[in-house]
Design a protein around this motif. Sequence first.
Motif, PDB file in Angstrom:
ATOM      1  N   UNK A   1     101.263 -87.021  -6.644  1.00 10.19           N
ATOM      2  CA  UNK A   1     100.070 -87.867  -6.624  1.00 10.19           C
ATOM      3  C   UNK A   1     100.401 -89.247  -6.062  1.00 10.19           C
ATOM      4  N   UNK A   2     101.578 -89.794  -6.445  1.00  9.46           N
ATOM      5  CA  UNK A   2     101.961 -91.116  -5.952  1.00  9.46           C
ATOM      6  C   UNK A   2     102.141 -91.093  -4.433  1.00  9.46           C
ATOM      7  N   UNK A   3     102.807 -90.059  -3.924  1.00  5.67           N
ATOM      8  CA  UNK A   3     103.021 -89.976  -2.485  1.00  5.67           C
ATOM      9  C   UNK A   3     101.709 -89.724  -1.741  1.00  5.67           C
ATOM     10  N   UNK A   4     100.834 -88.920  -2.348  1.00  7.78           N
ATOM     11  CA  UNK A   4      99.543 -88.685  -1.697  1.00  7.78           C
ATOM     12  C   UNK A   4      98.722 -89.972  -1.672  1.00  7.78           C
ATOM     13  N   UNK A   5      98.807 -90.736  -2.753  1.00  8.37           N
ATOM     14  CA  UNK A   5      98.102 -92.022  -2.764  1.00  8.37           C
ATOM     15  C   UNK A   5      98.704 -92.957  -1.711  1.00  8.37           C
ATOM     16  N   UNK A   6     100.020 -92.896  -1.544  1.00 10.45           N
ATOM     17  CA  UNK A   6     100.663 -93.698  -0.501  1.00 10.45           C
ATOM     18  C   UNK A   6     100.137 -93.301   0.872  1.00 10.45           C
ATOM     19  N   UNK A   7      99.914 -92.010   1.074  1.00 14.85           N
ATOM     20  CA  UNK A   7      99.316 -91.538   2.340  1.00 14.85           C
ATOM     21  C   UNK A   7      97.930 -92.164   2.539  1.00 14.85           C
ATOM     22  N   UNK A   8      97.096 -92.138   1.489  1.00 10.96           N
ATOM     23  CA  UNK A   8      95.738 -92.688   1.585  1.00 10.96           C
ATOM     24  C   UNK A   8      95.784 -94.192   1.856  1.00 10.96           C
ATOM     25  N   UNK A   9      96.672 -94.886   1.142  1.00 13.48           N
ATOM     26  CA  UNK A   9      96.802 -96.330   1.340  1.00 13.48           C
ATOM     27  C   UNK A   9      97.276 -96.633   2.759  1.00 13.48           C
ATOM     28  N   UNK A  10      98.186 -95.806   3.265  1.00 22.32           N
ATOM     29  CA  UNK A  10      98.695 -96.004   4.629  1.00 22.32           C
ATOM     30  C   UNK A  10      97.578 -95.821   5.652  1.00 22.32           C
ATOM     31  N   UNK A  11      96.751 -94.811   5.443  1.00 20.41           N
ATOM     32  CA  UNK A  11      95.627 -94.578   6.361  1.00 20.41           C
ATOM     33  C   UNK A  11      94.646 -95.750   6.325  1.00 20.41           C
TER      34      UNK A  11
ATOM     35  N   UNK B   1      99.968 -92.181  12.192  1.00 15.80           N
ATOM     36  CA  UNK B   1      98.608 -91.699  11.948  1.00 15.80           C
ATOM     37  C   UNK B   1      98.511 -90.197  12.178  1.00 15.80           C
ATOM     38  N   UNK B   2      99.113 -89.717  13.252  1.00 14.37           N
ATOM     39  CA  UNK B   2      99.075 -88.289  13.563  1.00 14.37           C
ATOM     40  C   UNK B   2      99.773 -87.471  12.481  1.00 14.37           C
ATOM     41  N   UNK B   3     100.895 -87.968  12.003  1.00 10.30           N
ATOM     42  CA  UNK B   3     101.648 -87.249  10.963  1.00 10.30           C
ATOM     43  C   UNK B   3     100.877 -87.221   9.651  1.00 10.30           C
ATOM     44  N   UNK B   4     100.266 -88.336   9.283  1.00 10.46           N
ATOM     45  CA  UNK B   4      99.521 -88.409   8.024  1.00 10.46           C
ATOM     46  C   UNK B   4      98.331 -87.459   8.020  1.00 10.46           C
ATOM     47  N   UNK B   5      97.760 -87.187   9.192  1.00  6.70           N
ATOM     48  CA  UNK B   5      96.600 -86.289   9.272  1.00  6.70           C
ATOM     49  C   UNK B   5      96.921 -84.882   8.783  1.00  6.70           C
ATOM     50  N   UNK B   6      98.191 -84.497   8.840  1.00  2.00           N
ATOM     51  CA  UNK B   6      98.581 -83.134   8.471  1.00  2.00           C
ATOM     52  C   UNK B   6      99.051 -83.024   7.021  1.00  2.00           C
ATOM     53  N   UNK B   7      98.998 -84.131   6.298  1.00  2.00           N
ATOM     54  CA  UNK B   7      99.499 -84.119   4.920  1.00  2.00           C
ATOM     55  C   UNK B   7      98.357 -83.889   3.940  1.00  2.00           C
ATOM     56  N   UNK B   8      98.552 -82.928   3.051  1.00  2.00           N
ATOM     57  CA  UNK B   8      97.625 -82.695   1.940  1.00  2.00           C
ATOM     58  C   UNK B   8      98.407 -82.816   0.645  1.00  2.00           C
ATOM     59  N   UNK B   9      97.705 -82.799  -0.463  1.00  2.00           N
ATOM     60  CA  UNK B   9      98.382 -82.883  -1.757  1.00  2.00           C
ATOM     61  C   UNK B   9      99.324 -81.701  -1.946  1.00  2.00           C
ATOM     62  N   UNK B  10      98.941 -80.531  -1.383  1.00  4.06           N
ATOM     63  CA  UNK B  10      99.777 -79.338  -1.520  1.00  4.06           C
ATOM     64  C   UNK B  10     100.962 -79.368  -0.559  1.00  4.06           C
TER      65      UNK B  10
END
Length: 656
Positions: free
Chosen positions: A472-482, A505-514
């Motif tokens: 969850x922390x890393x996924x939130x970091x992804x959202x904050x980064x976006x 930005x391109x890399x973050x687009x492919x990241x999901x919580x799973x």
Amino acid sequence: MRVFIVTVGRSYLTNLEKKFQEKLLEVCAKQMPERYKDYLENYMNLKAARDEDGLMEHLEKVCQTEKLFAYGDSAEISTLKSLCEANILNKKSDRVVLLHNKALAKLCEKLEKELRKMGFEDVKSLECDYRIEDLDSFKDLWMKLRDLYKRYTNEKMEVAIVSTGGYKLITSLVYIFSLIYGVRAFYHHEGTEKVYDLPKLPVNWDYVSLVLQSARLMGLSRLTQAIFEAEDVNEIKKRIMYGEPVLERFPAGGYQDVLIKNLPTWQNLWIGDLIPETVEHSKSHSKRLLQRFDILLSSKMGERFFERLALQGEEKEKFLFYLYASAYLHDIGHTVFRAGTYDFSELPEVIREFHNVLTVWALENWKGLLGLNELGPDDLTAVKLVSLYHRKKMGLTHATHERSNKVSKSFGEKLLRTLIGWRDVPLVENEAFRKLDKSTQRIVLQVTALLKFLDELDVQADRVVDDNYMKVRLYRTKIESEHIIEKIDLSVLPEELKDLVQKIKSTLNHITLERIESLNGSSVQELSKRSKVHERVYEHLLQSNLDISSLPEYLKLVSKLVFKIVQFDHFRKHASVQAVIPLWDEAGLTVRIYTEHGNELLSNEAGIKDCKDEIEKQIDLLRKDQEFLRQSQEFADVDLLAFEFSDAKVEIVKGG
């Protein structure tokens, strides 16, 4: 001298009945002798009358006549015998206290007499007013245990509890007591020869949660209500604080009072952490440092710890206070968003990289909040110095102090000089250190060395809390980064930074919580590290005389973005390690790194090796400092750590 408090149950009577019943069944298969008819008639009458004392006397007489029974069949006596055989209990020098209720008074008298026959010289009995049918009455058992503990510890006697005897509910209650009060508890399972030394809770157990939930626990059942009505919750807080036996190591008054008053505040300073996307630097981190210190003190060589460092009396108290205080305070720079006229709230990299400098600023400027006004000036200076020099790059001597032409080094020098008024020099040359008396200088060197070592060991999965938190922390970091990327005006970026932001930005687009692990070890992280964005920030601030307001908005945003992105690998490295335990025996110090296996998200052989390398590097740096001090005139007799550096080794133990 030790005291063994033994709970007493019905096992003696139960075993008498069992032997009698076995014999009865045996003879019933044949023609029953006349005497057994009398045995049975008396047994049935006493059983119907619920006359346990009479039943015990009758069965004793039968079993002795028929040679069926020995006192060793008593759970209490068999456990004490096993403890003697294991050299844990000494019949001659240790005391045994038999704890029983009124219904078992006569039985307890017999056990006491039998123990004396067996050679136990100091046996006493104590009656409690508890009844198994009345859970409220168990408050008296708890209070008796507590009073015995306080009485004997005040008499400088070590206390242990044998919980074999009595109902299973009593065993559970005694175990809870042993955990809260930190005493050894033993249990002997019927049918086995082994006595179990019941373990304490693991190092990451939050004892304070038990205290904080006491009101709720009181409402769960009459038993938990009885326990917490019998206890002063504030007294438990003082005892266990956050899992380490802090107060027991200090005499009353002085440093102990400072800790009692301020630890509750120090534990919660992490609330203002400005860089939550990093691994945990809160009170749990501080607790683990001190628990590893306790592990060292509890090891085979632990009794020699202070002797090896030539510390006793007031010097030992100072050492412990500086260690405990700095363990909780050394990272509070993470919570400083403004120091003087400088606002660092938008520069997480600066906060992280120079949190030790910001910590020293906070120790001086937040003295009232931190309760440090009660300290003498030398004690406050000592805690400041330990906190500043706990970083690996801040050497104790010239042998290890960082020397480089990096722009970050120049920025750090200016920040330290501007905020604190100190020069960036090794600890032994620090102007505040030089003003301390020789005894305090030696203690500061030793505490700083130990904190450096303990801090380097805290690399295990606890620092990412758990798997779910990490995801969850890393996924939130992804959202904050976006969100940061949305605020960046690409048109004003230099080409190399524009390319970096677009790839992130391109890399973050492919990241999901799973699929949060997909960023681990990616080229984007490596590219972020090579971009030298942070160096651009430091260079601009140096040229503008630390004028943060002049920093271009795009540079602040890209710096913050890069800081977040590089945390992914950092999390994964820590998550790969299950535990790090220092063991100290006659052969020397061994640091064991226990690893996680079987989880793709946590599998990171390179990260585990990196942890091992960093621990070995820290040990080597301290070894170099020790060699440097040996060659100096001032500190040639100072031992930085209690163990020999040449004997220290680090091992990786793979999990299943």
